[in-house]
Design an enzyme around this catalytic site. Structure first.
Site, PDB file in Angstrom:
ATOM      1  N   THR A 202      15.819  57.654  25.392  1.00 39.61           N
ATOM      2  CA  THR A 202      14.878  57.699  24.274  1.00 39.61           C
ATOM      3  C   THR A 202      14.457  59.142  24.054  1.00 39.61           C
ATOM      4  OG1 THR A 202      12.867  56.712  23.337  1.00 39.61           O
ATOM      5  CG2 THR A 202      12.807  57.191  25.695  1.00 39.61           C
ATOM      6  N   ASN A 203      13.362  59.386  23.330  1.00 36.86           N
ATOM      7  CA  ASN A 203      12.848  60.744  23.118  1.00 36.86           C
ATOM      8  C   ASN A 203      11.326  60.668  23.015  1.00 36.86           C
ATOM      9  OD1 ASN A 203      12.019  60.468  20.222  1.00 36.86           O
ATOM     10  ND2 ASN A 203      14.183  59.922  20.022  1.00 36.86           N
ATOM     11  N   PRO A 204      10.628  61.815  23.004  1.00 39.93           N
ATOM     12  CA  PRO A 204       9.156  61.761  23.110  1.00 39.93           C
ATOM     13  C   PRO A 204       8.418  61.419  21.808  1.00 39.93           C
ATOM     14  CG  PRO A 204      10.041  63.933  23.725  1.00 39.93           C
ATOM     15  CD  PRO A 204      11.124  63.205  23.048  1.00 39.93           C
TER      16      PRO A 204
END
Ligand code: C5P
Length: 407
Positions: A202-204
């Site tokens: 995923t990513n932030p």
């Protein structure tokens, strides 16, 4: 803003103290007017202490000198009544003014919001419902009630909405409904791409940008469908936004495909994972399988799909998260994907993803408009709100220009 808070006589009157306190803390000027019954539940002194202003109750009270009802009605930018009892709603629907608050209501030309609070049977009563319809017809905004536990111990529809929701509604009471009649699909947040039941790519991205766009568009009168990744779950979303929670990029594409035919515009603010594991294990991979090679494969590009299927009839706007040369890179992306506009967004270690502050530009045709410079000293927390507002102005202008949808 200059706000009059009206309090009528129900047990939820104590919550009005919280509402007033929050409004004052947010630097609004607040005056409180109570019905005589409300003063039996909560003392006017509480509101006087919270606002530093005299509280008005009876028709002959003069908290602002002679003709106080007229002075207050001219002073205020919004009037919110919390709680609004069945009796107050009935009096207002009939145009009766037996207290100062009701006199001000009749003299006030600005936005009026009421937060009903009463037993479910009283709320469901045909007379109350008829009064609500009358008031709505007069332009009064009815906020709630919520379903929940009431003072009687019963659970049902009749609980006053929380002060946070009311603050939000009051602060947006004067927003022009320039997107009414428009249906907008917004994607927001990161997608989750699982390797096994407990591990994922995923990513932030928190989804704050997309949620802010969705909320503001809703206040501006649009019907908004928010297709949201799992990181958005806890965000504060306007109750009228239609939320479509999804997990992966593939889910997000399916949800967008489901809703796009009824939409007028698409804003892709989601940070869609470009890749996903080629295989998703059904069990948790053991640590001793460290030599495992995780193959990835490419995810579908959602905004390209929207452009390919609806690009001639609907506005399609993207976001470009860039770590360098944001404007040039976003320009290329806008052309490559054939978008009507793109927001170039500088992301780095302390701005962009997961942060309120950011640096952004709006690009369309050959125009470049700086939106927010994220510079030191500026109010970083407002940056994405400003970007959302400006982007929606752009969209409202385009829609107005192209009335008939022939862009
Ligand atoms: O190619 P890039 O990810 O930088 O493009 C960003 C824009 O494309 C954003 O609007 C994003 O929501 C959208 N996008 C998408 N589907 C993907 C990747 C990006 O809709 N798989």
């Amino acid at each position: 803003m200059r706000i009059i808070v009206g309090v009528s006589g129900g047990v939820a009157a104590y919550k009005a103290c919280d509402l007033v306190s929050r409004l004052v803390q947010r630097n609004h000027e607040v005056r409180v007017l109570m019905t005589p019954n409300a003063a039996d539940f909560v003392g006017p002194l509480s509101f006087r202490a919270l606002t530093g202003q005299t509280v008005g109750i009876m028709t002959d009270d003069e908290p602002d000198g002679p003709l106080s009802h007229i002075r207050l009605a001219h002073w205020a930018q919004a009037l919110v009544v919390a709680p609004a009892t069945a009796s107050l709603l009935a009096r207002w629907a009939a145009g009766q003014a037996s207290d100062l608050l009701s006199l001000v209501y009749l003299a006030f030309g600005g936005p009026v919001l009421v937060a009903p609070a009463m037993e479910p049977d009283m709320w469901a009563h045909p007379r109350t419902q008829a009064n609500i319809e009358t008031l709505k017809g007069d332009g009064v905004k009815v906020i709630g009630p919520d379903r929940g536990r009431l003072a009687s111990g019963r659970v049902g529809l009749g609980r006053m909405v929380g002060p946070e929701e009311l603050v939000d509604a009051v602060e947006h009471a004067n927003v022009p409904p320039d997107l009414s009649g428009v249906t907008l699909v917004v994607t927001a947040g990161a997608t989750f791409e699982y390797f096994d039941p407990v591990r994922l790519m995923t990513n932030p991205s928190t989804g704050f940008m997309g949620v802010t766009i969705a909320n503001l568009a809703c206040w501006r009168g649009a019907r908004v469908i928010l297709v949201e990744g799992p990181s958005v779950k806890a965000a504060k979303v306007h109750p009228d936004v239609e939320r479509r929670p999804v997990e992966s990029a593939q889910d997000m594409l399916s949800a967008v495909q489901d809703v796009m035919s009824g939409a007028d515009a698409f804003i892709g603010a989601a940070a869609v994972s470009d890749f996903r594991p080629a295989h998703r294990l059904t069990h948790k991979a053991k640590k001793d399988s460290l030599d495992l090679q995780w193959q990835v494969e490419e995810n579908p590009d959602i905004i390209r799909w929207v452009k390919a299927h609806y690009g001639n009839t609907k506005w399609v706007v993207g976001f470009a998260a860039e770590t360098e040369n944001p404007v040039e890179n976003a320009q290329k992306k806008c052309q490559d994907k054939g978008l009507d506009a793109i927001v170039a967004n500088l992301v780095g270690t302390d701005q962009g993803f997961g942060y309120h502050s950011h640096q952004a530009w709006l690009l369309w045709d050959d125009q470049v408009e700086p939106l927010f410079d994220g510079a030191e000293g500026s109010d970083g927390s407002e940056g994405k709100v400003h970007t959302a507002d400006r982007l929606l102005n752009w969209l409202a202008d385009r829609i107005q220009e192209a009335s008939g949808w022939s862009h």
